[in-house]
Enzyme design. Structure first.
Site, short mmCIF file in Angstrom:
data_model
loop_
_atom_site.label_atom_id
_atom_site.label_comp_id
_atom_site.label_asym_id
_atom_site.label_seq_id
_atom_site.Cartn_x
_atom_site.Cartn_y
_atom_site.Cartn_z
N GLU A 1 0.84 -1.20 0.00
CA GLU A 1 0.00 0.00 0.00
C GLU A 1 0.87 1.24 0.00
O GLU A 1 2.02 1.22 0.43
CB GLU A 1 -0.91 0.00 1.24
CG GLU A 1 -1.94 -1.11 1.23
CD GLU A 1 -3.14 -0.82 2.12
OE1 GLU A 1 -3.21 0.28 2.70
OE2 GLU A 1 -4.01 -1.70 2.22
N HIS B 1 -4.75 7.01 -1.45
CA HIS B 1 -4.35 5.78 -0.81
C HIS B 1 -4.46 4.66 -1.83
O HIS B 1 -5.40 4.65 -2.62
CB HIS B 1 -5.36 5.63 0.34
CG HIS B 1 -5.12 4.56 1.29
ND1 HIS B 1 -3.99 4.47 2.05
CD2 HIS B 1 -5.90 3.52 1.65
CE1 HIS B 1 -4.09 3.41 2.82
NE2 HIS B 1 -5.25 2.82 2.60
N HIS C 1 -4.53 0.56 -2.61
CA HIS C 1 -4.66 -0.84 -2.19
C HIS C 1 -4.24 -1.71 -3.37
O HIS C 1 -4.84 -1.59 -4.44
CB HIS C 1 -6.11 -1.18 -1.84
CG HIS C 1 -6.61 -0.54 -0.59
ND1 HIS C 1 -7.92 -0.65 -0.19
CD2 HIS C 1 -6.01 0.21 0.35
CE1 HIS C 1 -8.10 0.00 0.94
NE2 HIS C 1 -6.95 0.55 1.29
ZN LIG Z 1 -6.83 1.42 3.16
#
Ligand SMILES: [Zn+2]
Length: 163
Positions: free
Chosen positions: A36, A99, A101
């Site tokens: 991540e 962010h 993933h």
């Molecule tokens: Zn997350």
């Protein structure tokens, strides 16, 4: 990639992700590979405050902590960067988080939303309706999948729908 525009289902709020930002984010995600990553979103609002314009996404600060299943964004260098953006002729400022993933199915975790609520209520970034942009792995046609939300301090998060 072209500029992406999204609007909440109740039409109270809209977002514009500039093409250059999407290009940069795609590269940061590719660089992260199978862990991540994330950073902050910088931009401004329309005069009537109903449209957030994202003009910049930062790379992960060097003191961030990353793994395959979690990411803690660091703070190193952000204060100085935000001060410089605020003083610039075209003033921009903190408007949210992005962010990554490393999976095909993009679903914000409860921790992700919890962090956004903390930010919206905190004083550090002075942002009551921060955006959350979650990116996933690229799909088979090579396009980066993502979902975008606005997270007001006293309401549940609202997703932006592309239009
Ligand atoms: Zn997350």
């Amino acid at each position: 990639m072209k500029t992406w525009k999204g609007r909440t289902a109740d039409s109270t709020f809209a977002v514009e992700l500039q093409a250059s930002v999407l290009g940069v984010l795609d590269r940061y995600c590719r660089d992260a590979g199978s862990v991540e990553t994330g950073g902050i979103l910088i931009g401004c609002y329309s005069d009537d405050l109903t449209l957030a314009i994202v003009s910049e996404a930062t790379p992960p600060p060097t003191d961030s902590k990353q793994s395959r299943f979690w990411f803690v964004r660091g703070v190193s260098g952000l204060r100085e960067m935000l001060q410089a953006r605020w003083r610039a002729k075209e003033r921009t400022f903190y408007i949210g988080e992005w962010h990554f993933h490393p999976v095909n199915h993009v679903e914000p975790s409860s921790e992700d939303f919890g962090q956004m609520i903390e930010i919206s209520r905190g004083r550090e970034y002075d942002c009551k309706e921060p955006l959350l942009l979650i990116l996933g792995a690229s799909s088979y046609d090579g396009r980066r999948i993502f979902r975008a939300f606005v997270c007001p301090a006293e309401e549940s998060p609202k997703e932006f729908l592309g239009r």
